[in-house]
Scaffold this motif. Structure first.
Motif, PDB file in Angstrom:
ATOM      1  N   LYS B  94     -84.970  -6.885 -97.629  1.00  0.00           N
ATOM      2  CA  LYS B  94     -85.788  -7.343 -98.756  1.00  0.00           C
ATOM      3  C   LYS B  94     -86.358  -8.755 -98.600  1.00  0.00           C
ATOM      4  O   LYS B  94     -86.893  -9.309 -99.553  1.00  0.00           O
ATOM      5  CB  LYS B  94     -85.033  -7.208-100.081  1.00  0.00           C
ATOM      6  N   LEU B  97     -89.948  -8.474 -99.468  1.00  0.00           N
ATOM      7  CA  LEU B  97     -90.208  -8.367-100.914  1.00  0.00           C
ATOM      8  C   LEU B  97     -90.193  -9.753-101.549  1.00  0.00           C
ATOM      9  O   LEU B  97     -91.032 -10.081-102.389  1.00  0.00           O
ATOM     10  CB  LEU B  97     -89.145  -7.494-101.607  1.00  0.00           C
ATOM     11  N   ARG B 105     -94.661  -5.007-102.534  1.00  0.00           N
ATOM     12  CA  ARG B 105     -93.762  -4.141-101.757  1.00  0.00           C
ATOM     13  C   ARG B 105     -92.620  -3.642-102.622  1.00  0.00           C
ATOM     14  O   ARG B 105     -92.257  -4.261-103.609  1.00  0.00           O
ATOM     15  CB  ARG B 105     -93.170  -4.936-100.590  1.00  0.00           C
ATOM     16  N   ALA B 113     -88.689  -0.767 -96.766  1.00  0.00           N
ATOM     17  CA  ALA B 113     -89.789  -1.426 -97.475  1.00  0.00           C
ATOM     18  C   ALA B 113     -91.066  -0.601 -97.311  1.00  0.00           C
ATOM     19  O   ALA B 113     -91.373  -0.122 -96.215  1.00  0.00           O
ATOM     20  CB  ALA B 113     -89.997  -2.834 -96.929  1.00  0.00           C
TER      21      ALA B 113
END
Lengths: 310, 178
Positions: B94, B97, B105, B113
């Motif tokens: 992540k 993100l 995303r 992802a």
């Protein structure tokens, strides 16, 4: 024209759970990584500057053994956070110089065996007689291993802050002061844990005094961190306002500022002057404050964004 | 080598979300997730209020923080500067993100992802991205930003336009015509 309303349905993790980024796992890892770094730096430093016979068991072998244990729990939390756990080994088939998380993975690959080696060296020389793996003989290169662990601990402690700093999309995190802040907080947590387990009165006093200094330095860096945000651009100011009148104000100033920093410093000062008996309260509060600092920064960082500039 | 970009006309986009549905169908996106979305913002002070509808997706940034923050190289630049995710390399950490200023995303049901790809699989076959070809008001223009004869470049040259959060410094390739 002033924006009066922004409909963000479907654009944040609260209304749209798939957008969830980092939760308690990362906060716990950042805390335990910092704590392990603090233990390695402090015990490594004591091993280098204090004669072997003057070291208390807590700094001589308990701390070096605790560091890899603490780090293991932290790394397990990190593993729990991975959404695609089968690919965890992919961290080690690449080195991406531009990705702090890649640096972090490789720093862990260095720190972990180094801390195990330090734990082994410390235990074999200072562990309780009869339970040592290498009986009582001075461990070859123990002081050099301690030095290596100081360097490894500094890298680990700073990187936990750099990891967040690199994420420019979150203005709150995008500060070079986060690295030193987390390093100092890790040192303070490490000193607090040592105070908690230390039985020798003199050593406890030394460590508690050291902890007060780390907290003072941490308060200075924290002030600079907020000053940099408050004197920055619109997005930076908006992110600082999360802590000054925004939703994270109460939790930050109560849990981190008061319970985690001010109160334990005050208690340590009273204990130092003999006005109250030594207790576990101050170091436990410091440890709680260190965890709260990570948790609040991880959560508030994700609430800070460039949306104000739309 | 093309450099793909997209322009969305704020005057003709009516927020019908056909792009969202077309994208979900074309890319078999998870039920609870979206690669593109329609958001609304109201600005101004009553009675001078202005409602803005934005069809949002990955901005396919030329200086994409998701790419340089990816620890395994899973997020990468593909043909035409399009940012893609290699599922075999993604750990679901992540970092991308957290790095994306556009929240473009998400983590899909495979723990990987996922994001808009400008429908590169369609573009390679000479087709337009699904959202563009579906848009009932033809509010979207897809094309090569390096081709001066493309409708995209000519429109961007003729109309006022802006990118979202350009101040974040990621050099987005998605533009909104004003």
């Amino acid at each position: 024209m002033m924006p009066i309303d922004v409909d963000i349905a479907g654009r944040n993790a609260e209304t749209f759970p798939v957008l969830h980024v980092w939760g308690w796992e990362i906060a716990l890892y950042l805390f335990l990584g910092g704590l392990a770094a603090g233990l390695l730096i402090l015990s490594g430093w004591m091993h280098r500057r204090t004669a072997a016979e003057r070291l208390s068991p807590a700094v001589a072998w308990v701390a070096p053994l605790l560091a890899p244990v603490v780090l293991s729990i932290g790394m397990f939390a990190l593993f729990l956070d991975l959404e695609n756990k089968w690919n965890v080994w992919r961290f080690y088939t690449a080195f991406r110089w531009s990705a702090p998380m890649s640096w972090g993975a490789w720093i862990l690959a260095l720190v972990y065996p180094a801390s195990l080696l330090f734990g082994w060296a410390a235990w074999s020389e200072f562990g309780p007689a009869g339970k040592r793996w290498v009986t009582g003989a001075p461990f070859p290169l123990r002081r050099e291993i301690a030095g290596l662990n100081i360097a490894a601990g500094v890298a680990l402690g700073i990187y936990t802050g750099i990891l967040l700093s690199a994420l420019g999309a979150r203005p709150l995190w995008n500060s070079p002061l986060l690295g030193p802040l987390f390093l100092l907080s890790g040192l303070s947590a490490g000193a607090a844990l040592l105070v908690l387990i230390e039985k020798d009165h003199e050593w406890r006093r030394t460590l508690a005094r050291l902890d007060v200094r780390f907290i003072a330095a941490e308060a200075v860096v924290l002030t600079l961190f907020f000053l940099a945000l408050l004197t920055g651009g619109q997005a930076q100011r908006a992110s600082a306002e999360l802590f000054f009148g925004g939703p994270y104000t109460a939790i930050f100033w109560v849990a981190v500022g008061f319970l985690g920093m001010a109160l334990p410093v005050w208690l340590e000062r009273l204990e130092e002057r003999g006005k109250v008996a030594h207790s576990a309260v101050a170091p436990v509060l410091v440890l709680f404050g260190g965890l709260a600092l990570r948790a609040v920064l991880v959560l508030a960082g994700q609430a800070s964004h460039w949306e104000v500039l739309l | 080598m093309p450099r793909y970009g997209m322009a969305i006309d704020l005057r003709t986009c009516m927020g019908c979300a056909a792009c969202v549905v077309a994208c979900k169908v074309e890319n078999r996106v998870d039920v609870d997730a979206f690669r593109c979305r329609v958001t609304q913002r109201s600005r101004g002070e009553f009675p001078n209020v202005h409602l803005e509808i934005l069809s949002e997706r990955c901005n396919q940034c030329s200086d994409a923080p998701c790419v340089w923050n990816c620890p395994t190289g899973a997020s990468h630049y593909a043909e035409g500067g399009v940012v893609l995710v290699n599922e075999n390399l993604c750990t679901g950490c992540k970092a991308c993100l957290a790095a994306c200023p556009y929240d473009a995303r998400f983590i899909n049901s495979r723990g990987v992802a996922e994001k808009c790809t400008f429908c590169l699989h369609r573009v390679k076959e000479g087709l337009e991205p699904a959202c563009v070809s579906t848009c009932p008001s033809r509010a979207m223009i897809f094309g090569d930003l390096d081709d001066p004869s493309s409708l995209l470049v000519q429109t961007l040259g003729a109309r006022n336009h802006r990118a979202l959060k350009a101040e974040a410094g990621t050099r987005p390739n998605l533009f909104y015509l004003e």
